[in-house]
Design a protein around this motif. Structure first.
Motif, mmCIF file in Angstrom:
data_model
loop_
_atom_site.group_PDB
_atom_site.id
_atom_site.type_symbol
_atom_site.label_atom_id
_atom_site.label_comp_id
_atom_site.label_asym_id
_atom_site.label_seq_id
_atom_site.Cartn_x
_atom_site.Cartn_y
_atom_site.Cartn_z
ATOM 1 N N LYS A 214 -9.190 11.782 13.375
ATOM 2 C CA LYS A 214 -9.812 11.414 12.099
ATOM 3 C C LYS A 214 -9.295 10.036 11.691
ATOM 4 O O LYS A 214 -8.173 9.665 12.028
ATOM 5 N N PRO A 215 -10.109 9.278 10.939
ATOM 6 C CA PRO A 215 -9.635 7.954 10.527
ATOM 7 C C PRO A 215 -8.436 8.045 9.593
ATOM 8 O O PRO A 215 -8.316 8.988 8.814
ATOM 9 N N ILE A 216 -7.555 7.059 9.699
ATOM 10 C CA ILE A 216 -6.408 6.948 8.793
ATOM 11 C C ILE A 216 -6.869 6.202 7.552
ATOM 12 O O ILE A 216 -7.515 5.155 7.651
ATOM 13 N N GLU A 217 -6.550 6.720 6.376
ATOM 14 C CA GLU A 217 -6.972 6.107 5.117
ATOM 15 C C GLU A 217 -5.755 5.681 4.307
ATOM 16 O O GLU A 217 -4.656 6.205 4.512
ATOM 17 N N PRO A 218 -5.939 4.724 3.388
ATOM 18 C CA PRO A 218 -4.799 4.258 2.583
ATOM 19 C C PRO A 218 -4.244 5.366 1.694
ATOM 20 O O PRO A 218 -4.975 6.270 1.269
ATOM 21 N N SER A 219 -2.956 5.289 1.425
ATOM 22 C CA SER A 219 -2.322 6.247 0.511
ATOM 23 C C SER A 219 -2.759 5.956 -0.918
ATOM 24 O O SER A 219 -3.259 4.862 -1.232
ATOM 25 N N ASP A 220 -2.558 6.920 -1.796
ATOM 26 C CA ASP A 220 -2.862 6.714 -3.226
ATOM 27 C C ASP A 220 -2.071 5.535 -3.774
ATOM 28 O O ASP A 220 -2.565 4.773 -4.610
ATOM 29 N N GLU A 221 -0.838 5.390 -3.286
ATOM 30 C CA GLU A 221 0.019 4.295 -3.751
ATOM 31 C C GLU A 221 -0.576 2.938 -3.354
ATOM 32 O O GLU A 221 -0.600 2.005 -4.158
ATOM 33 N N GLU A 222 -1.069 2.825 -2.118
ATOM 34 C CA GLU A 222 -1.656 1.560 -1.674
ATOM 35 C C GLU A 222 -2.921 1.244 -2.458
ATOM 36 O O GLU A 222 -3.157 0.098 -2.844
ATOM 37 N N ILE A 223 -3.748 2.261 -2.715
ATOM 38 C CA ILE A 223 -4.992 2.052 -3.471
ATOM 39 C C ILE A 223 -4.677 1.610 -4.899
ATOM 40 O O ILE A 223 -5.349 0.739 -5.456
ATOM 41 N N LYS A 224 -3.624 2.184 -5.471
ATOM 42 C CA LYS A 224 -3.212 1.792 -6.821
ATOM 43 C C LYS A 224 -2.765 0.330 -6.838
ATOM 44 O O LYS A 224 -3.061 -0.421 -7.773
ATOM 45 N N ARG A 225 -2.053 -0.051 -5.784
ATOM 46 C CA ARG A 225 -1.546 -1.422 -5.677
ATOM 47 C C ARG A 225 -2.672 -2.409 -5.359
ATOM 48 O O ARG A 225 -2.665 -3.548 -5.806
ATOM 49 N N ASN A 226 -3.644 -1.953 -4.562
ATOM 50 C CA ASN A 226 -4.738 -2.821 -4.112
ATOM 51 C C ASN A 226 -6.041 -2.017 -4.108
ATOM 52 O O ASN A 226 -6.406 -1.408 -3.095
ATOM 53 N N PRO A 227 -6.773 -1.986 -5.240
ATOM 54 C CA PRO A 227 -7.992 -1.168 -5.337
ATOM 55 C C PRO A 227 -9.021 -1.465 -4.249
ATOM 56 O O PRO A 227 -9.825 -0.606 -3.897
ATOM 57 N N ARG A 228 -9.011 -2.675 -3.683
ATOM 58 C CA ARG A 228 -9.979 -3.007 -2.642
ATOM 59 C C ARG A 228 -9.735 -2.216 -1.347
ATOM 60 O O ARG A 228 -10.567 -2.208 -0.452
ATOM 61 N N ALA A 229 -8.575 -1.573 -1.265
ATOM 62 C CA ALA A 229 -8.259 -0.792 -0.061
ATOM 63 C C ALA A 229 -8.935 0.576 -0.054
ATOM 64 O O ALA A 229 -8.946 1.256 0.978
ATOM 65 N N ARG A 230 -9.532 0.986 -1.184
ATOM 66 C CA ARG A 230 -9.939 2.388 -1.324
ATOM 67 C C ARG A 230 -10.956 2.849 -0.285
ATOM 68 O O ARG A 230 -10.995 4.021 0.069
ATOM 69 N N SER A 231 -11.791 1.959 0.214
ATOM 70 C CA SER A 231 -12.820 2.379 1.176
ATOM 71 C C SER A 231 -12.410 2.156 2.634
ATOM 72 O O SER A 231 -13.200 2.403 3.549
ATOM 73 N N ALA A 232 -11.179 1.697 2.864
ATOM 74 C CA ALA A 232 -10.746 1.347 4.228
ATOM 75 C C ALA A 232 -10.540 2.582 5.100
ATOM 76 O O ALA A 232 -10.051 3.619 4.637
ATOM 77 N N LYS A 233 -10.936 2.456 6.366
ATOM 78 C CA LYS A 233 -10.711 3.502 7.362
ATOM 79 C C LYS A 233 -10.204 2.835 8.636
ATOM 80 O O LYS A 233 -10.793 1.870 9.112
ATOM 81 N N LEU A 234 -9.121 3.363 9.174
ATOM 82 C CA LEU A 234 -8.536 2.824 10.405
ATOM 83 C C LEU A 234 -8.751 3.807 11.548
ATOM 84 O O LEU A 234 -8.407 4.995 11.453
ATOM 85 N N ARG A 235 -9.338 3.303 12.629
ATOM 86 C CA ARG A 235 -9.480 4.096 13.861
ATOM 87 C C ARG A 235 -8.701 3.408 14.973
ATOM 88 O O ARG A 235 -8.794 2.187 15.144
ATOM 89 N N ILE A 236 -7.937 4.195 15.701
ATOM 90 C CA ILE A 236 -7.108 3.678 16.801
ATOM 91 C C ILE A 236 -7.576 4.340 18.092
ATOM 92 O O ILE A 236 -7.798 5.552 18.139
#
Length: 300
Positions: free
Chosen positions: A274-296
């Protein structure tokens, strides 16, 4: 880790870099240098014999280039990754990272035309050496082309009505600015105006920069450019991109095979199901991260 002369807050920094399993003497690619956050993190993990080849077609990005002999900058679109790796004597590398998002600098620089928050020219070019701008798309595309563009790339609910409205209005109203476009679209906007405009802008930006075509080209070349066991980390920011990345990793293609087509054996295998998503803490720090998905993925 933010870079000097603020350009961009790096999203999923540690997750994306750690996903590469960096070896000190390895050769790595940052396909989207941007503000250099991922590149700096990779360089920190590399030893003196390691090498990082970084791509970015946006000339402004290179204002943030660190002074490091292990970094080789390539001022071109990452869809040419294979060509430029060969040019620099590398046919296979140990890892490739791509952050597909628009940088904070691009969003926050009014004259680049990426953001609905500022007035400025309807530009939206990642590479200012190219000719196609958002204004040119709006002024020259046919009603059918605009309808398809807003429907497919922006998932705009009333894309047919929107296209018809633009074509009808532009005959006497040459739209060149963001505020001009907002004024033109007022009568046809549906639902939340901010969300509606964001969908329209996304569609125009994808078209101007051929973002989905470039992504497909990049994925094919990236898979071929990895050594067996080499890793690919890709961060996407909307479902259109994520779907392409997911399908390519899983099936070696992004479309359904035809009736008489054989299945393709994928070159990559997913590391994280499953894609890795930003933590709540990261989204709070940087709202633009909220839709990010990381696939490795790993080269098999």
């Amino acid at each position: 880790m933010d870079q000097p002369g603020f350009y961009h807050t790096t999203v999923l920094l540690h997750e994306a870099v750690d996903g590469l399993n960096i070896r000190e003497g390895g050769v790595y690619v940052d396909a989207t240098f941007g503000g250099g956050g991922h590149s700096r993190a990779i360089l920190e993990k590399l030893g003196p014999k390691g090498k990082l080849i970084a791509f970015d077609q946006d000339a402004d990005a290179w204002n943030n280039k660190p002074e490091d002999d292990r970094l080789i900058p390539v001022t071109e679109n990452f869809k040419y990754i294979r060509r430029f790796l060969r040019l620099h004597g590398e046919t296979e590398v140990d890892g490739i990272l791509a952050d597909l998002g628009v940088s904070s600098f691009q969003f926050d620089t009014a004259e680049r035309g990426f953001s609905i928050r500022y007035d400025g020219p309807l530009d939206m070019r990642m590479d200012k050496r190219t000719d196609l701008t958002a204004a040119k798309v709006l002024q020259t595309y046919s009603e059918a082309q605009l309808h398809l563009l807003f429907e497919q790339y922006g998932e705009v609910r009333n894309s047919r009505q929107l296209a018809k409205h633009i074509v009808g209005q532009r005959r006497g109203f040459n739209v060149q600015t963001i505020n001009g476009l907002k004024a033109m679209l007022g009568p046809v906007m549906k639902g939340n105006p901010v969300r509606y405009l964001a969908q329209v802008f996304q569609a125009l930006r994808i078209e101007v920069n051929d973002e989905l075509g470039v992504l497909k080209e990049f994925l094919q070349q990236a898979a071929l450019s990895l050594k067996p066991g080499g890793r690919l980390s890709v961060i996407s920011f909307h479902s259109l991109e994520d779907r392409i990345v997911k399908q390519y990793i899983k099936r070696g293609r992004w479309d359904e095979p035809g009736e008489y087509e054989a299945e393709i054996k994928p070159l990559l295998k997913p590391v994280n199901p499953k894609p890795i998503e930003p933590s709540d803490e990261e989204i709070k720090r940087n709202p633009r991260a909220r839709s990010a998905k990381l696939r490795i993925a790993e080269r098999s």
